[in-house]
Each structure stands twice: as C-alpha cells, then as structure tokens.
Design a protein around this motif. Structure first.
Motif, mmCIF file in Angstrom:
data_model
loop_
_atom_site.group_PDB
_atom_site.id
_atom_site.type_symbol
_atom_site.label_atom_id
_atom_site.label_comp_id
_atom_site.label_asym_id
_atom_site.label_seq_id
_atom_site.Cartn_x
_atom_site.Cartn_y
_atom_site.Cartn_z
ATOM 1 N N ILE A 171 1.846 -2.647 2.375
ATOM 2 C CA ILE A 171 1.065 -1.398 2.392
ATOM 3 C C ILE A 171 0.189 -1.318 1.147
ATOM 4 N N SER A 172 0.726 -1.695 0.015
ATOM 5 C CA SER A 172 -0.046 -1.692 -1.224
ATOM 6 C C SER A 172 -1.215 -2.668 -1.145
ATOM 7 N N GLN A 173 -0.970 -3.860 -0.595
ATOM 8 C CA GLN A 173 -2.042 -4.843 -0.439
ATOM 9 C C GLN A 173 -3.114 -4.343 0.520
ATOM 10 N N LEU A 230 12.107 -3.367 3.541
ATOM 11 C CA LEU A 230 11.434 -2.181 3.027
ATOM 12 C C LEU A 230 10.529 -2.533 1.852
ATOM 13 N N SER A 231 11.024 -3.348 0.933
ATOM 14 C CA SER A 231 10.189 -3.725 -0.216
ATOM 15 C C SER A 231 9.005 -4.577 0.234
ATOM 16 N N GLN A 277 -7.039 -3.732 -0.266
ATOM 17 C CA GLN A 277 -8.103 -4.326 0.548
ATOM 18 C C GLN A 277 -9.038 -3.271 1.107
ATOM 19 N N ILE A 278 -8.484 -2.147 1.525
ATOM 20 C CA ILE A 278 -9.317 -1.056 2.051
ATOM 21 C C ILE A 278 -10.241 -0.527 0.950
#
Length: 99
Positions: free
Chosen positions: A30-32, A23-24, A36-37
């Motif tokens: 997801i944060s990365q 999960l972490s 990037q987006i």
C-alpha cells in the motif's frame, strides 16, 4: 489430551505469524502504491503544464502569422488599388479621356 493442547498454541502462533507477515507485506505494498500514485500525479501535472505551454505558444505563433497575413493583405490590396488606378489613368490618357 495434553498433546492436543500443546500442539494447538504452536499452530495458532504459526498462523498468527503468517497473518502478521501478510499484513506487513500488504502495508508495504500500500505504501509503494501510494508513492507510485504520487509520482504519477506529479508526472501528469508536469505533462499537463507542458501541453498547456505548447498550446499557448502555438496560439501565439498562429496569432502572429494571422497578423502578418492581414498586414500583407492590406499592402497587397492597397497596391492592387493603385495599380488599377494607374492602369485606368493610362488607358484614359491613351484613349483621349483627359480631364
């Protein structure tokens, strides 16, 4: 029977630890991806602004060239009209057509 009861919580704790780690890791990924987006969006916005500026400059340059061509065309047409007038006048004077 008591061994089965004590072994089960350890197995659950290990599985819970593995799931927590996954999960972490997923949250970090997801944060990365979000970062990037955001960076790609900023790059695309800058690229679009540069292309828009290039198109604007290109159209201005083309308009300036068209204006210069139109100006030259006016001078050339005027010069040709004068040359034709002079040629007709010379021919008329030479062949005796005097007013």
């Amino acid at each position: 029977m008591s061994e089965a009861l004590t072994a089960a919580p350890a197995s659950i704790d290990v599985q819970l630890g593995v799931l927590t780690h996954r999960l972490s890791t997923a949250e970090r990924d997801i944060s990365q991806c979000s970062t990037q987006i955001s960076e790609l969006s900023a790059e695309n916005r800058l690229r679009a602004e540069r292309q828009e500026k290039q198109m604007h400059d290109g159209f201005e340059s083309m308009n300036a060239k068209i204006d210069r061509m139109a100006s030259w065309r006016g001078y050339i047409s005027f010069s040709v009209a004068i040359a034709i007038g002079v040629a007709v006048g010379v021919a008329a004077h030479t062949f005796g057509f005097q007013p």
